[in-house]
Design a protein around this motif. Structure first.
Motif, PDB file in Angstrom:
ATOM      1  N   SER A 105      -6.104   0.195  -4.583  1.00  0.00           N
ATOM      2  CA  SER A 105      -6.595   0.616  -3.280  1.00  0.00           C
ATOM      3  C   SER A 105      -8.120   0.591  -3.228  1.00  0.00           C
ATOM      4  CB  SER A 105      -6.087   2.025  -2.956  1.00  0.00           C
ATOM      5  OG  SER A 105      -6.521   2.429  -1.688  1.00  0.00           O
ATOM      6  N   TRP A 106      -8.761   1.069  -4.288  1.00  0.00           N
ATOM      7  CA  TRP A 106     -10.231   1.078  -4.314  1.00  0.00           C
ATOM      8  C   TRP A 106     -10.782  -0.343  -4.281  1.00  0.00           C
ATOM      9  CZ3 TRP A 106     -13.716  -0.854  -7.883  1.00  0.00           C
ATOM     10  CH2 TRP A 106     -15.037  -0.543  -7.622  1.00  0.00           C
ATOM     11  N   VAL A 107     -10.198  -1.248  -5.052  1.00  0.00           N
ATOM     12  CA  VAL A 107     -10.677  -2.638  -5.070  1.00  0.00           C
ATOM     13  C   VAL A 107     -10.526  -3.266  -3.687  1.00  0.00           C
ATOM     14  CG1 VAL A 107     -10.162  -4.953  -5.966  1.00  0.00           C
ATOM     15  CG2 VAL A 107     -10.349  -3.017  -7.543  1.00  0.00           C
ATOM     16  N   LEU A 108      -9.421  -2.992  -3.015  1.00  0.00           N
ATOM     17  CA  LEU A 108      -9.164  -3.612  -1.711  1.00  0.00           C
ATOM     18  C   LEU A 108      -9.928  -2.978  -0.558  1.00  0.00           C
ATOM     19  CD1 LEU A 108      -5.301  -4.189  -1.938  1.00  0.00           C
ATOM     20  CD2 LEU A 108      -7.112  -5.903  -2.114  1.00  0.00           C
ATOM     21  N   THR A 109     -10.175  -1.661  -0.639  1.00  0.00           N
ATOM     22  CA  THR A 109     -10.729  -0.960   0.525  1.00  0.00           C
ATOM     23  C   THR A 109     -11.938  -0.083   0.237  1.00  0.00           C
ATOM     24  OG1 THR A 109      -9.338   0.994   0.243  1.00  0.00           O
ATOM     25  CG2 THR A 109      -8.409  -0.824   1.543  1.00  0.00           C
ATOM     26  N   ASP A 126      -0.251  12.206   7.387  1.00  0.00           N
ATOM     27  CA  ASP A 126       0.205  13.559   7.064  1.00  0.00           C
ATOM     28  C   ASP A 126      -0.637  14.175   5.952  1.00  0.00           C
ATOM     29  OD1 ASP A 126       2.184  13.412   8.972  1.00  0.00           O
ATOM     30  OD2 ASP A 126       3.850  13.282   7.553  1.00  0.00           O
ATOM     31  N   GLY A 127      -1.124  13.344   5.033  1.00  0.00           N
ATOM     32  CA  GLY A 127      -1.950  13.838   3.938  1.00  0.00           C
ATOM     33  C   GLY A 127      -3.420  13.983   4.301  1.00  0.00           C
ATOM     34  N   GLY A 128      -3.767  13.661   5.550  1.00  0.00           N
ATOM     35  CA  GLY A 128      -5.154  13.795   5.996  1.00  0.00           C
ATOM     36  C   GLY A 128      -6.021  12.598   5.652  1.00  0.00           C
ATOM     37  N   TYR A 129      -5.376  11.475   5.285  1.00  0.00           N
ATOM     38  CA  TYR A 129      -6.122  10.272   4.925  1.00  0.00           C
ATOM     39  C   TYR A 129      -6.293   9.364   6.134  1.00  0.00           C
ATOM     40  CZ  TYR A 129      -5.011  11.548   0.101  1.00  0.00           C
ATOM     41  OH  TYR A 129      -4.896  12.211  -1.089  1.00  0.00           O
ATOM     42  N   VAL A 130      -7.353   8.568   6.102  1.00  0.00           N
ATOM     43  CA  VAL A 130      -7.608   7.561   7.120  1.00  0.00           C
ATOM     44  C   VAL A 130      -7.363   6.211   6.479  1.00  0.00           C
ATOM     45  CG1 VAL A 130      -9.386   6.540   8.592  1.00  0.00           C
ATOM     46  CG2 VAL A 130      -9.324   9.018   8.241  1.00  0.00           C
ATOM     47  N   GLU A 131      -6.645   5.338   7.174  1.00  0.00           N
ATOM     48  CA  GLU A 131      -6.390   4.008   6.622  1.00  0.00           C
ATOM     49  C   GLU A 131      -7.631   3.139   6.801  1.00  0.00           C
ATOM     50  OE1 GLU A 131      -3.177   0.377   6.758  1.00  0.00           O
ATOM     51  OE2 GLU A 131      -2.832   2.179   7.927  1.00  0.00           O
ATOM     52  N   ARG A 132      -8.178   2.694   5.701  1.00  0.00           N
ATOM     53  CA  ARG A 132      -9.374   1.849   5.709  1.00  0.00           C
ATOM     54  C   ARG A 132      -8.960   0.375   5.672  1.00  0.00           C
ATOM     55  NH1 ARG A 132     -12.628   5.928   6.729  1.00  0.00           N
ATOM     56  NH2 ARG A 132     -12.726   7.521   5.137  1.00  0.00           N
ATOM     57  N   PRO A 133      -9.745  -0.482   6.299  1.00  0.00           N
ATOM     58  CA  PRO A 133      -9.409  -1.916   6.276  1.00  0.00           C
ATOM     59  C   PRO A 133      -9.723  -2.544   4.922  1.00  0.00           C
ATOM     60  CG  PRO A 133     -11.470  -1.571   7.431  1.00  0.00           C
ATOM     61  CD  PRO A 133     -10.923  -0.197   7.102  1.00  0.00           C
ATOM     62  N   ILE A 134      -9.045  -3.628   4.644  1.00  0.00           N
ATOM     63  CA  ILE A 134      -9.345  -4.392   3.433  1.00  0.00           C
ATOM     64  C   ILE A 134     -10.726  -5.013   3.599  1.00  0.00           C
ATOM     65  CG2 ILE A 134      -8.668  -6.420   2.084  1.00  0.00           C
ATOM     66  CD1 ILE A 134      -5.774  -5.687   2.655  1.00  0.00           C
ATOM     67  N   GLN A 135     -11.502  -4.979   2.531  1.00  0.00           N
ATOM     68  CA  GLN A 135     -12.868  -5.512   2.559  1.00  0.00           C
ATOM     69  C   GLN A 135     -13.110  -6.345   1.305  1.00  0.00           C
ATOM     70  OE1 GLN A 135     -15.117  -1.859   2.770  1.00  0.00           O
ATOM     71  NE2 GLN A 135     -15.064  -1.517   0.575  1.00  0.00           N
ATOM     72  N   SER A 136     -14.226  -7.042   1.286  1.00  0.00           N
ATOM     73  CA  SER A 136     -14.550  -7.857   0.113  1.00  0.00           C
ATOM     74  C   SER A 136     -14.899  -6.952  -1.063  1.00  0.00           C
ATOM     75  CB  SER A 136     -15.731  -8.784   0.416  1.00  0.00           C
ATOM     76  OG  SER A 136     -16.929  -8.027   0.476  1.00  0.00           O
ATOM     77  N   PHE A 137     -14.686  -7.460  -2.274  1.00  0.00           N
ATOM     78  CA  PHE A 137     -14.990  -6.694  -3.475  1.00  0.00           C
ATOM     79  C   PHE A 137     -16.491  -6.398  -3.558  1.00  0.00           C
ATOM     80  CE2 PHE A 137     -15.720  -6.280  -8.128  1.00  0.00           C
ATOM     81  CZ  PHE A 137     -15.013  -5.108  -8.292  1.00  0.00           C
ATOM     82  N   GLY A 138     -17.318  -7.325  -3.120  1.00  0.00           N
ATOM     83  CA  GLY A 138     -18.764  -7.096  -3.111  1.00  0.00           C
ATOM     84  C   GLY A 138     -19.131  -5.910  -2.228  1.00  0.00           C
TER      85      GLY A 138
END
Length: 155
Positions: A105-109, A126-138
């Motif tokens: 997840s960290w590598v992708l977002t 439900d866990g209070g998380y926000v879905e982040r978009p996939i981004q470049s590794f850089g």
């Protein structure tokens, strides 16, 4: 509490994940109380790791907050879904798999939860998380180093 909840309670006790959760709660000097659907709440957890506001081990939901934190039914459902994950994965094998999910997840977002399959199956919102978009590794690396540089230095 229905029959399947008892299956989960007994299964997570036998696979030792609930026992591990109780031990972690004792080490973290948490106060225990009975929660709904076979959960045990361990409030006032004092250890700094993990950094999450709440986390589940077996049927034990540990939190650095007070009992009122669990008045949020959506959060309780989210943590209960994690207890079912322990049951389905026969206990503590969840930990290394969860870490792999965090890394992916960290590598992708750039976020440890957005693409973590365990958090997604427990329902991010439900866990209070926000879905982040996939981004470049850089972009992920730049974001990480920016956060690390901006942290205040401890005396």
């Amino acid at each position: 509490m229905g029959r399947w909840f008892w299956v989960k309670v007994v299964g997570n006790f036998l696979n030792l994940s609930t026992v591990a959760g109780l031990v972690v709660g004792v080490i973290g000097r948490a106060r225990f109380s009975r929660g709904p659907r076979g959960l045990v709440f361990a409030n006032g957890y004092k250890v700094k790791f993990p950094m999450a506001g709440a986390f589940t081990i077996g049927n034990v939901v540990l939190s650095k907050h007070e009992q009122a934190y669990f008045d949020d039914e959506a959060l309780v459902r989210h943590e209960e879904r994690h207890s079912w994950q322990y049951f389905c994965l026969i206990g503590l094998p969840l930990w290394p798999l969860y870490v792999v999910g965090v890394v992916i997840s960290w590598v992708l977002t750039g976020d440890p939860a957005s693409r973590n399959p365990f958090e997604r199956l427990a329902n991010l919102k439900d866990g209070g998380y926000v879905e982040r978009p996939i981004q470049s590794f850089g972009q992920t690396l730049a974001q990480t180093f920016s956060v690390l540089r901006s942290r205040p230095k401890e005396p």
